[in-house]
Design a protein around this motif. Sequence first.
Motif, mmCIF file in Angstrom:
data_model
loop_
_atom_site.group_PDB
_atom_site.id
_atom_site.type_symbol
_atom_site.label_atom_id
_atom_site.label_comp_id
_atom_site.label_asym_id
_atom_site.label_seq_id
_atom_site.Cartn_x
_atom_site.Cartn_y
_atom_site.Cartn_z
ATOM 1 N N ILE A 292 -9.880 -13.896 -3.135
ATOM 2 C CA ILE A 292 -10.667 -14.999 -3.709
ATOM 3 C C ILE A 292 -10.676 -14.911 -5.233
ATOM 4 O O ILE A 292 -10.421 -15.900 -5.930
ATOM 5 C CB ILE A 292 -12.114 -14.979 -3.161
ATOM 6 N N ASP A 293 -10.934 -13.714 -5.757
ATOM 7 C CA ASP A 293 -11.019 -13.523 -7.212
ATOM 8 C C ASP A 293 -9.693 -13.802 -7.913
ATOM 9 O O ASP A 293 -9.681 -14.280 -9.047
ATOM 10 C CB ASP A 293 -11.469 -12.099 -7.544
ATOM 11 N N ASN A 294 -8.578 -13.489 -7.252
ATOM 12 C CA ASN A 294 -7.262 -13.653 -7.874
ATOM 13 C C ASN A 294 -6.631 -15.019 -7.600
ATOM 14 O O ASN A 294 -5.520 -15.290 -8.053
ATOM 15 C CB ASN A 294 -6.320 -12.545 -7.414
ATOM 16 N N ALA A 295 -7.329 -15.867 -6.880
ATOM 17 C CA ALA A 295 -6.816 -17.212 -6.594
ATOM 18 C C ALA A 295 -6.823 -18.047 -7.878
ATOM 19 O O ALA A 295 -7.614 -17.779 -8.790
ATOM 20 C CB ALA A 295 -7.692 -17.884 -5.537
ATOM 21 N N PRO A 296 -5.945 -19.044 -7.944
ATOM 22 C CA PRO A 296 -5.981 -19.933 -9.107
ATOM 23 C C PRO A 296 -7.383 -20.537 -9.258
ATOM 24 O O PRO A 296 -7.967 -21.008 -8.288
ATOM 25 C CB PRO A 296 -4.958 -21.019 -8.763
ATOM 26 N N GLN A 297 -7.903 -20.478 -10.460
ATOM 27 C CA GLN A 297 -9.254 -20.988 -10.718
ATOM 28 C C GLN A 297 -9.181 -22.490 -11.000
ATOM 29 O O GLN A 297 -9.425 -22.956 -12.106
ATOM 30 C CB GLN A 297 -9.880 -20.217 -11.888
ATOM 31 N N PRO B 45 -10.278 -21.043 -4.686
ATOM 32 C CA PRO B 45 -11.198 -19.970 -4.300
ATOM 33 C C PRO B 45 -12.168 -20.403 -3.197
ATOM 34 O O PRO B 45 -12.479 -19.619 -2.298
ATOM 35 C CB PRO B 45 -11.950 -19.652 -5.601
ATOM 36 N N GLN B 46 -12.612 -21.639 -3.252
ATOM 37 C CA GLN B 46 -13.525 -22.167 -2.241
ATOM 38 C C GLN B 46 -12.837 -22.244 -0.877
ATOM 39 O O GLN B 46 -13.432 -21.912 0.155
ATOM 40 C CB GLN B 46 -14.020 -23.548 -2.674
ATOM 41 N N LEU B 47 -11.573 -22.643 -0.857
ATOM 42 C CA LEU B 47 -10.819 -22.731 0.402
ATOM 43 C C LEU B 47 -10.561 -21.336 0.981
ATOM 44 O O LEU B 47 -10.682 -21.131 2.191
ATOM 45 C CB LEU B 47 -9.502 -23.476 0.200
ATOM 46 N N ILE B 48 -10.228 -20.381 0.119
ATOM 47 C CA ILE B 48 -9.994 -19.014 0.600
ATOM 48 C C ILE B 48 -11.281 -18.435 1.167
ATOM 49 O O ILE B 48 -11.274 -17.801 2.227
ATOM 50 C CB ILE B 48 -9.410 -18.122 -0.508
ATOM 51 N N ALA B 49 -12.389 -18.672 0.483
ATOM 52 C CA ALA B 49 -13.684 -18.203 0.996
ATOM 53 C C ALA B 49 -13.982 -18.846 2.351
ATOM 54 O O ALA B 49 -14.530 -18.194 3.244
ATOM 55 C CB ALA B 49 -14.787 -18.514 -0.003
#
Length: 157
Positions: free
Chosen positions: A11-16, A21-25
């Motif tokens: 999540i932290d390393n996902a493109p901001q 990050p919301q989708l990975i979470a």
Amino acid sequence: MDLDTQIQLLIDNAPQDGVTPQLIAAIAPVLSKITHKLSHHHYYIHQNPQQSWVVTILSKHTNSVAQKRVIYAFGDLKYISPSYLVGLDDHVIAIPMPVVDVLFQLVALNSVDSIVFIESPYTESRSVEIRRAELHKQIENQLKKLPPTVNIPDDIV
């Protein structure tokens, strides 16, 4: 590194970009559920010098047309059968990868049918196969639970 930490790093390393990050979470419960079926937190994946994963094409002896493309992930280097290495390029190396990253990358590997996680030495009888299509379906179902206000890109579902 434990599984929760692996998910948080993903999540932290996902493109901001406000979405990824919301989708990975959102799909983290799917990844977590699958990783709990597996014995190891890291697996060794063979890569060529271009950093592409080694894909093995399997076919049935009775039906050579029915093939599937798999990637083998080994829980330990000592689990790699010498027969698996036959025919591999000398420049291919086994890279340790967090299991959460392996599963996450499987979603994007359209040319691969599944990853076979080898859990013990020299045998596929103690292995777990994760099919890309099934993982994709589970992720799709999880994303459907998101509120309609979340903008899910078309290439995700």
